[in-house]
Design an enzyme around this catalytic site. Structure first.
Site, short mmCIF file in Angstrom:
data_model
loop_
_atom_site.label_atom_id
_atom_site.label_comp_id
_atom_site.label_asym_id
_atom_site.label_seq_id
_atom_site.Cartn_x
_atom_site.Cartn_y
_atom_site.Cartn_z
N SER A 41 -3.52 41.62 33.01
CA SER A 41 -4.47 40.58 33.26
C SER A 41 -3.85 39.17 32.21
O SER A 41 -3.84 38.16 32.69
CB SER A 41 -5.81 40.90 32.83
OG SER A 41 -6.16 41.08 31.41
N ASN A 42 -3.45 39.56 30.93
CA ASN A 42 -2.76 38.53 30.13
C ASN A 42 -1.29 38.08 30.75
O ASN A 42 -1.17 36.88 30.88
CB ASN A 42 -2.32 39.04 28.80
CG ASN A 42 -3.60 38.96 27.74
OD1 ASN A 42 -4.04 37.83 27.45
ND2 ASN A 42 -4.35 39.87 27.62
N LEU B 3 3.00 48.94 24.69
CA LEU B 3 2.64 49.77 23.66
C LEU B 3 3.89 50.57 22.75
O LEU B 3 3.43 51.21 21.71
CB LEU B 3 1.56 51.02 24.08
CG LEU B 3 0.47 50.38 25.04
CD1 LEU B 3 -0.23 51.55 25.33
CD2 LEU B 3 -0.52 49.51 24.00
N ILE C 223 9.08 48.08 19.17
CA ILE C 223 10.39 47.35 19.69
C ILE C 223 11.36 48.03 18.79
O ILE C 223 11.42 47.74 17.28
CB ILE C 223 10.19 45.91 19.61
CG1 ILE C 223 9.06 45.39 20.38
CG2 ILE C 223 11.32 45.13 19.81
CD1 ILE C 223 9.21 45.48 21.96
N HIS D 41 -2.46 40.72 19.43
CA HIS D 41 -3.20 41.93 18.97
C HIS D 41 -4.80 41.68 19.08
O HIS D 41 -5.16 40.62 18.67
CB HIS D 41 -3.14 42.33 17.74
CG HIS D 41 -3.69 43.44 17.38
ND1 HIS D 41 -3.15 44.76 17.62
CD2 HIS D 41 -4.53 43.70 16.37
CE1 HIS D 41 -3.93 45.83 17.08
NE2 HIS D 41 -5.01 45.31 16.31
N ASP E 60 2.34 45.68 14.37
CA ASP E 60 1.41 44.83 14.24
C ASP E 60 1.58 44.04 12.76
O ASP E 60 0.59 43.65 11.91
CB ASP E 60 0.04 45.46 14.02
CG ASP E 60 -0.14 45.82 15.54
OD1 ASP E 60 0.10 45.19 16.53
OD2 ASP E 60 -1.06 46.70 15.58
#
Ligand code: GRF
Length: 198
Positions: free
Chosen positions: A19-20, A91, A94, A110, A151
């Site tokens: 959706s993003n 998910l 990287i 996030h 994160d």
């Protein structure tokens, strides 16, 4: 970013519903200098692949072994002239090779206020459950550069929402998604236009 070409090319990495990704594609659809040129996904059944198909955006379905042990995908990104990588519900961590090839050119969103409620396995409803369980009265979104830890990279932007009494992970997820849709596309544009420091 690159001055000698007409467009800045963005790759969106996503593994979920997307959706993003859809909001990002909508925002840049008629942009005169920024183009969503590639959607990278690691799940053959992911909704985001339907978006790629519908929007006529090339999609790259990646394989775990190759992604973590080979630089083949880097070649694809370079051939597609990708300038910026945008993670939107991707998910996998990287690989360092990719981070080194795209220094301060990989960003992530996030669904909480980092540095709280981040790290490995903190995604989707796990995050919202943890926020509610912590008793925190607010949550929000964090857009940040990606480094080699989950994160962890420098924060570009945060926006907050309240965590109300009787809040459920589902109601919180809805609030967070709205913040994401409103803020992620313009922040991506700002990064490309060098409105941020790095
Ligand atoms: C978003 O909530 C984002 O914060 C997180 O993954 C979710 C992706 O949702 N990184 P969607 O696939 O864009 O609907």
């Amino acid at each position: 970013m690159t001055e000698d070409r007409e467009s800045v090319h963005v790759a969106v990495f996503a593994s979920g519903a997307g959706s993003n990704t859809q909001k990002i594609v909508d925002y840049f659809r008629n942009h005169n200098s920024i183009k969503i040129s590639l959607i990278v996904c690691n799940k053959p059944e992911a909704g985001v692949l339907h978006i790629a198909d519908k929007e006529n955006i090339p999609a790259l379905l990646i394989n775990r072994e190759k992604f973590f042990n080979d630089d083949a995908y880097l070649d694809v990104l370079k051939k597609t002239k990708i300038d910026l990588i945008v993670l939107a519900g991707f998910l996998w961590k990287i690989p360092l090779l990719l981070i080194q090839a795209y220094p301060y050119k990989i960003i992530n969103i996030h669904p909480a206020l980092l540095p709280e409620h981040g790290g490995k396995n903190m995604y989707g409803n796990h995050v919202h459950e943890a926020v509610i369980a912590s008793g925190s009265k607010e949550s929000g979104i964090t857009i940040h550069y990606v480094d080699e830890h989950y994160d962890n990279g420098d924060i570009l932007f945060q926006a907050k929402c309240t965590v109300d009494e009787n809040e459920t992970p589902e109601t919180l997820a809805q609030k967070i998604h709205l913040l994401e849709y409103e803020n992620y596309p313009p922040i991506i544009e700002g990064v490309i236009n060098k409105q941020f420091l790095k």
